[in-house]
Structures are given as C-alpha cells and as structure tokens.
Scaffold this motif. Structure first.
Motif, PDB file in Angstrom:
ATOM      1  N   GLY A   1       1.077  -1.744   0.004  1.00  0.00           N
ATOM      2  CA  GLY A   1      -0.289  -0.116  -0.173  1.00  0.00           C
ATOM      3  C   GLY A   1       1.168   1.058   0.294  1.00  0.00           C
ATOM      4  N   ASP A   2       0.187   2.626  -0.253  1.00  0.00           N
ATOM      5  CA  ASP A   2       1.292   3.900   0.111  1.00  0.00           C
ATOM      6  C   ASP A   2       1.875   3.789   1.525  1.00  0.00           C
ATOM      7  OD1 ASP A   2      -0.537   3.594  -1.738  1.00  0.00           O
ATOM      8  OD2 ASP A   2      -1.278   6.297  -1.442  1.00  0.00           O
ATOM      9  N   THR A   3       1.647   3.324   2.589  1.00  0.00           N
ATOM     10  CA  THR A   3       2.353   3.597   3.511  1.00  0.00           C
ATOM     11  C   THR A   3       3.648   2.856   3.502  1.00  0.00           C
ATOM     12  OG1 THR A   3       0.466   3.652   5.266  1.00  0.00           O
ATOM     13  CG2 THR A   3       2.414   2.934   5.883  1.00  0.00           C
ATOM     14  N   ASP A   4       3.467   1.312   2.437  1.00  0.00           N
ATOM     15  CA  ASP A   4       4.630   0.595   1.910  1.00  0.00           C
ATOM     16  C   ASP A   4       5.626   0.895   2.146  1.00  0.00           C
ATOM     17  OD1 ASP A   4       3.933  -1.968   3.640  1.00  0.00           O
ATOM     18  OD2 ASP A   4       2.086  -1.962   2.135  1.00  0.00           O
ATOM     19  N   GLN A   5       5.005   2.085   0.742  1.00  0.00           N
ATOM     20  CA  GLN A   5       6.272   3.138  -0.141  1.00  0.00           C
ATOM     21  C   GLN A   5       6.844   4.108   0.525  1.00  0.00           C
ATOM     22  OE1 GLN A   5       5.346   1.179  -3.312  1.00  0.00           O
ATOM     23  NE2 GLN A   5       3.585   0.607  -2.359  1.00  0.00           N
ATOM     24  N   ILE A   6       6.282   4.726   1.073  1.00  0.00           N
ATOM     25  CA  ILE A   6       6.286   5.539   1.645  1.00  0.00           C
ATOM     26  C   ILE A   6       7.862   4.880   2.950  1.00  0.00           C
ATOM     27  CG2 ILE A   6       6.268   7.492   4.392  1.00  0.00           C
ATOM     28  CD1 ILE A   6       3.688   7.529   3.306  1.00  0.00           C
ATOM     29  N   ARG A   7       7.373   3.828   2.946  1.00  0.00           N
ATOM     30  CA  ARG A   7       8.409   3.518   4.169  1.00  0.00           C
ATOM     31  C   ARG A   7      10.181   2.710   2.917  1.00  0.00           C
ATOM     32  NH1 ARG A   7       6.480   2.494   8.755  1.00  0.00           N
ATOM     33  NH2 ARG A   7       4.767   2.311   9.086  1.00  0.00           N
ATOM     34  N   ALA A   8       8.759   1.948   2.021  1.00  0.00           N
ATOM     35  CA  ALA A   8      10.885   1.796   1.032  1.00  0.00           C
ATOM     36  C   ALA A   8      11.633   3.128   0.466  1.00  0.00           C
ATOM     37  CB  ALA A   8      10.518   1.516  -0.043  1.00  0.00           C
TER      38      ALA A   8
ATOM     39  N   ALA B   1       8.454   7.677  -4.483  1.00  0.00           N
ATOM     40  CA  ALA B   1       7.042   7.427  -4.642  1.00  0.00           C
ATOM     41  C   ALA B   1       5.433   8.247  -4.563  1.00  0.00           C
ATOM     42  CB  ALA B   1       7.108   5.809  -3.674  1.00  0.00           C
ATOM     43  N   LEU B   2       5.010   7.252  -4.977  1.00  0.00           N
ATOM     44  CA  LEU B   2       3.586   8.288  -5.349  1.00  0.00           C
ATOM     45  C   LEU B   2       2.249   7.661  -3.468  1.00  0.00           C
ATOM     46  CD1 LEU B   2       1.984   7.989  -8.614  1.00  0.00           C
ATOM     47  CD2 LEU B   2       2.819  10.100  -7.852  1.00  0.00           C
ATOM     48  N   ALA B   3       2.237   8.722  -2.582  1.00  0.00           N
ATOM     49  CA  ALA B   3       1.563   8.199  -2.230  1.00  0.00           C
ATOM     50  C   ALA B   3       0.239   9.226  -1.445  1.00  0.00           C
ATOM     51  CB  ALA B   3       2.031   8.209  -0.472  1.00  0.00           C
ATOM     52  N   ASN B   4      -0.865   8.881  -0.984  1.00  0.00           N
ATOM     53  CA  ASN B   4      -1.777   9.562  -0.448  1.00  0.00           C
ATOM     54  C   ASN B   4      -1.447  10.606   0.378  1.00  0.00           C
ATOM     55  OD1 ASN B   4      -3.271   9.778  -2.564  1.00  0.00           O
ATOM     56  ND2 ASN B   4      -5.381   8.082  -1.785  1.00  0.00           N
ATOM     57  N   SER B   5      -2.017  11.684   1.241  1.00  0.00           N
ATOM     58  CA  SER B   5      -1.457  12.643   1.307  1.00  0.00           C
ATOM     59  C   SER B   5      -1.714  12.349   3.254  1.00  0.00           C
ATOM     60  CB  SER B   5      -1.776  14.360   1.459  1.00  0.00           C
ATOM     61  OG  SER B   5      -3.539  13.850   1.589  1.00  0.00           O
ATOM     62  N   TYR B   6      -2.666  11.623   2.984  1.00  0.00           N
ATOM     63  CA  TYR B   6      -3.149  11.058   5.057  1.00  0.00           C
ATOM     64  C   TYR B   6      -2.678  10.304   5.530  1.00  0.00           C
ATOM     65  CZ  TYR B   6      -6.205   6.687   3.841  1.00  0.00           C
ATOM     66  OH  TYR B   6      -6.656   6.256   3.411  1.00  0.00           O
ATOM     67  N   TYR B   7      -2.197   9.415   4.076  1.00  0.00           N
ATOM     68  CA  TYR B   7      -0.555   8.658   4.711  1.00  0.00           C
ATOM     69  C   TYR B   7       0.391   8.555   5.351  1.00  0.00           C
ATOM     70  CZ  TYR B   7      -3.366   5.118   2.185  1.00  0.00           C
ATOM     71  OH  TYR B   7      -4.417   3.569   2.320  1.00  0.00           O
ATOM     72  N   VAL B   8       0.751   9.699   4.714  1.00  0.00           N
ATOM     73  CA  VAL B   8       1.765  10.895   4.861  1.00  0.00           C
ATOM     74  C   VAL B   8       1.769  10.984   6.397  1.00  0.00           C
ATOM     75  CG1 VAL B   8       3.957  12.589   5.045  1.00  0.00           C
ATOM     76  CG2 VAL B   8       2.885  11.564   2.950  1.00  0.00           C
ATOM     77  N   ALA B   9       0.613  11.936   6.586  1.00  0.00           N
ATOM     78  CA  ALA B   9       0.370  12.918   7.476  1.00  0.00           C
ATOM     79  C   ALA B   9      -0.020  11.889   8.816  1.00  0.00           C
ATOM     80  CB  ALA B   9      -1.234  12.956   7.271  1.00  0.00           C
ATOM     81  N   ARG B  10      -0.512  10.513   8.462  1.00  0.00           N
ATOM     82  CA  ARG B  10      -0.754   9.634   9.924  1.00  0.00           C
ATOM     83  C   ARG B  10       0.809   9.292  10.641  1.00  0.00           C
ATOM     84  NH1 ARG B  10      -3.668   4.700   7.885  1.00  0.00           N
ATOM     85  NH2 ARG B  10      -5.180   5.906   7.666  1.00  0.00           N
TER      86      ARG B  10
ATOM     87  N   ASP C   1       8.307   5.599  12.787  1.00  0.00           N
ATOM     88  CA  ASP C   1       7.525   6.158  11.645  1.00  0.00           C
ATOM     89  C   ASP C   1       8.480   8.093  12.042  1.00  0.00           C
ATOM     90  OD1 ASP C   1       6.062   3.633  11.756  1.00  0.00           O
ATOM     91  OD2 ASP C   1       4.525   4.782  12.856  1.00  0.00           O
ATOM     92  N   ARG C   2       8.833   7.951  13.240  1.00  0.00           N
ATOM     93  CA  ARG C   2       9.350   9.448  13.154  1.00  0.00           C
ATOM     94  C   ARG C   2      10.815   9.274  12.238  1.00  0.00           C
ATOM     95  NH1 ARG C   2       6.675  13.235  16.552  1.00  0.00           N
ATOM     96  NH2 ARG C   2       4.992  12.475  17.318  1.00  0.00           N
ATOM     97  N   LYS C   3      11.907   7.899  12.556  1.00  0.00           N
ATOM     98  CA  LYS C   3      12.597   8.145  12.141  1.00  0.00           C
ATOM     99  C   LYS C   3      12.592   7.862  10.645  1.00  0.00           C
ATOM    100  CE  LYS C   3      16.918   4.969  11.483  1.00  0.00           C
ATOM    101  NZ  LYS C   3      17.997   4.181  11.990  1.00  0.00           N
ATOM    102  N   ALA C   4      11.801   7.628   9.780  1.00  0.00           N
ATOM    103  CA  ALA C   4      11.857   6.923   9.013  1.00  0.00           C
ATOM    104  C   ALA C   4      10.754   7.989   8.035  1.00  0.00           C
ATOM    105  CB  ALA C   4       9.872   6.412   8.611  1.00  0.00           C
ATOM    106  N   MET C   5      10.335   9.359   9.047  1.00  0.00           N
ATOM    107  CA  MET C   5       9.862  10.511   8.170  1.00  0.00           C
ATOM    108  C   MET C   5      11.463  11.542   7.972  1.00  0.00           C
ATOM    109  SD  MET C   5       6.583   9.893   7.093  1.00  0.00           S
ATOM    110  CE  MET C   5       6.808  11.277   6.489  1.00  0.00           C
ATOM    111  N   SER C   6      11.620  11.267   8.451  1.00  0.00           N
ATOM    112  CA  SER C   6      12.786  12.282   9.273  1.00  0.00           C
ATOM    113  C   SER C   6      14.148  12.409   7.498  1.00  0.00           C
ATOM    114  CB  SER C   6      13.801  12.116  10.777  1.00  0.00           C
ATOM    115  OG  SER C   6      14.651  10.492   9.862  1.00  0.00           O
TER     116      SER C   6
END
Length: 338
Positions: free
Chosen positions: A197-204, A213-222, A231-236
């Motif tokens: 899913g989109d969260t998997d793309q963000i983590r990758a 990657a493409l992702a819906n914004s609410y997955y990013v915000a979550r 999660d905080r480390k990934a988003m950094s």
C-alpha cells in the motif's frame, strides 16, 4: 456467529418495522474503515436523535449486497473512498436524488455530481528520499516517467483506484497518447514490481529501496503524527512535493457518499449527508483522519496538515475522474503496470 451477518440480519428486522417506528434511524453501508469515524456517527446521533446503524465491509461486497437486496434493501446511505468506487455505485443505478440545497451550497461544484458528494479530500503527492533525490527534478507527475529516474520509482498496483484516478486526471489533462507514454515511462522506472500500500511505498523510500514514490497525503500525515520511533525516523528521511503546481495543480481524490435509491429512511439519510458537510463533521475528517475538508471555510487544527503547507489542487470534476477509469486501466495494462 459472523458479526457482519448479524448486523445485516438486524437491519432486515429493522426493515420489517413500520416506518413510523423507524423515522429516527439511518442505516449506513460504509467502506470507510477508520476508527476516528466513530466520533462522526456518535455526534450525529447526539445532535439529531437519529440512531445510526452501520455495516462496514469492502466496497465491492457492499455494492453487490445493495444490488441483490433491491427494493428491500435496508440501506439508506453508501459511503466509500475514491471517485471510482462511487462511480461504480452510480453505474449500478443505486443512488437516488437528495434534492438538498444545503449540500449544493456547501460542497463545491467540482466535488459533487448529481447523485453523490465528496465530504473530504486527499492529495496524491510525491515523496522522495532527501539524501538520494533532488526535489527540483520531480516537480510534476510527468517527471516520474523521465529516464533519469530509471530504477528509482516505487508505486502500488496500477489496478488500485488511487492510481487509476491519478491516470484519469492525467488522461483528462493530456489525452490518451501522452498518458500512454507516461505509463510506459513509469513502468521503465520501477525500482521493484508494484506491491503493498501507500505506507509501504513511503517506508521503501525512507529505507533507500527507491528514491521516489506516490502516496496519498493522509498516509504521509498519519506517519508524521505517529508516536512510534520508527515512523518518526522514517519521516525524517522523507521530503514531500506537491506536483504540478505551475500547471494543473496536484491531483486530488475524495471520500464521499450518497443517498440510495431504495432508502427506507430518505429524510434521515439526507440529514446524515447534510451533517457530513457541517463544520463539526468536516473538522472530524481533518483532525481525526488527516483529510482536508471540502467546505473551504472550515478551520482545522491538524499539525501534520499545517506542516505540509498549502498547495494548489486540481479542479477537475470528480465525475470526470470516474468516467475515465476503464480507459486508464487499459492503458496501464498495455504499459505493463500490473
């Protein structure tokens, strides 16, 4: 006993009760699966005295059930995410008119059709690895098909409605030839076969498995609002691009719903839909599930959405997005975007 079956059975019992005894009831079939929506339903009952009976399942299962139940269906309102799924209900002739002046006034014209309405929006953004990528090179959806990104793009399945709706937007703006070329370019740039899913793309992207990657914004915000250290480390490691700001605007999709043609409680159903366009409900969508309100005057307080900043959204009518889906699927299939 299967809880879904129990819930459905209870609704069939409700359908047999005289209408006068049911006037303070609304039966909702929902393909939204967010815990934060509990507050929406509870607040509606508190404000109106109308009891909410709800069944949650996948949209295909719910649509098949509504179709099979026919004129005896106990369902008043169908709710789901993505314009394509709402369009499917429309194609099956399941919706009926609401005749609501309030909804026509509150929901922008491009975010509604004659029979269904958007109540929240989410944007299809580009996420990138801040170490590996230069954001200046990925300012548009077209850029994702540029050969310089070969082996750097992660994305979920081409058959998923999120990507079909994006392709439908691309098709409306640029036509079949350019959409086909874009899809082929995307496939050539895949870092791996589409999966997850989109969260998997963000983590990758955060892990360096791919650059963008493409992702819906609410997955990013979550993930931005998560209390989990990983999660905080990934988003950094992640940056966000609002695509197409200099042209058509960032592609926006929706969550929405409509009144069903055979609704036994039409008045209560319309009241519920009107409630979803109220300031209180619109705030729940934003602060509870990281979606943007469709009512532009509503003030929200979501730190992740505020941190992501303002952007120019596209203004295509959601009905256009829905109508282009089948053609887009053919284009993706020919390109090999499975």
């Amino acid at each position: 006993m299967n809880p879904f079956g129990t819930a459905v059975a209870s609704l069939f019992i409700l359908a047999a009760i005289p209408a006068a005894a049911q006037e303070n009831v609304v039966n909702i079939y929902s393909a939204r699966h967010y815990q934060t929506d509990e507050a929406l339903y509870g607040n509606f009952t508190k404000l109106t005295g109308i009891k909410v009976n709800r069944i949650e399942a996948g949209e295909n299962e719910l649509l098949e059930r509504i179709k099979n139940e026919g004129i005896n269906s106990p369902a008043d309102v169908f709710i789901t995410v993505d314009a394509a799924r709402l369009a499917k209900a429309d194609e099956l002739n399941l919706f009926g008119p609401t005749n609501s002046t309030l909804l026509a006034e509150r929901v922008p014209a491009n975010l509604r059709t004659d029979d269904w309405y958007a109540f929240s929006t989410r944007a299809r953004v580009i996420v990138y690895n801040k170490v590996a990528m230069n954001p200046a090179e990925i300012q548009t959806y077209d850029d994702l098909a540029n050969p310089r990104l070969k082996g750097k793009v992660c994305v979920r399945s081409g058959s998923h409605p999120y990507n079909l709706s994006l392709g439908a937007s691309f098709l409306a703006h640029q036509g079949e030839e350019k959409t086909s070329a874009w899809a082929k370019g995307m496939v050539s740039n895949f870092a791996r076969s589409p999966r997850g899913g989109d969260t998997d793309q963000i983590r990758a992207v955060a892990a360096g498995e791919c650059g963008v990657a493409l992702a819906n914004s609410y997955y990013v915000a979550r993930l931005m609002r998560s209390d989990k250290p990983e999660d905080r480390k990934a988003m950094s490691s992640i940056g966000i691009v609002w695509p197409n700001q200099a042209t058509t605007g960032t592609h926006v999709n929706i969550s929405g719903g409509g009144l069903l043609k055979n609704a036994p409680h039409k008045q209560a159903g319309v009241k519920f839909l009107e409630y979803l366009a109220s300031d209180q409900a619109q705030v729940y969508f934003a602060d509870g599930n990281n979606e943007w309100p469709v009512v532009t005057s509503v003030k929200i307080s979501n730190p992740a959405l505020e941190q992501m900043g303002k952007f120019k959204p596209e203004t295509l009518n959601v009905g256009v997005l829905a109508k282009n889906q089948n053609e887009v699927q053919k284009i993706y299939d020919r390109a090999g975007w499975q």
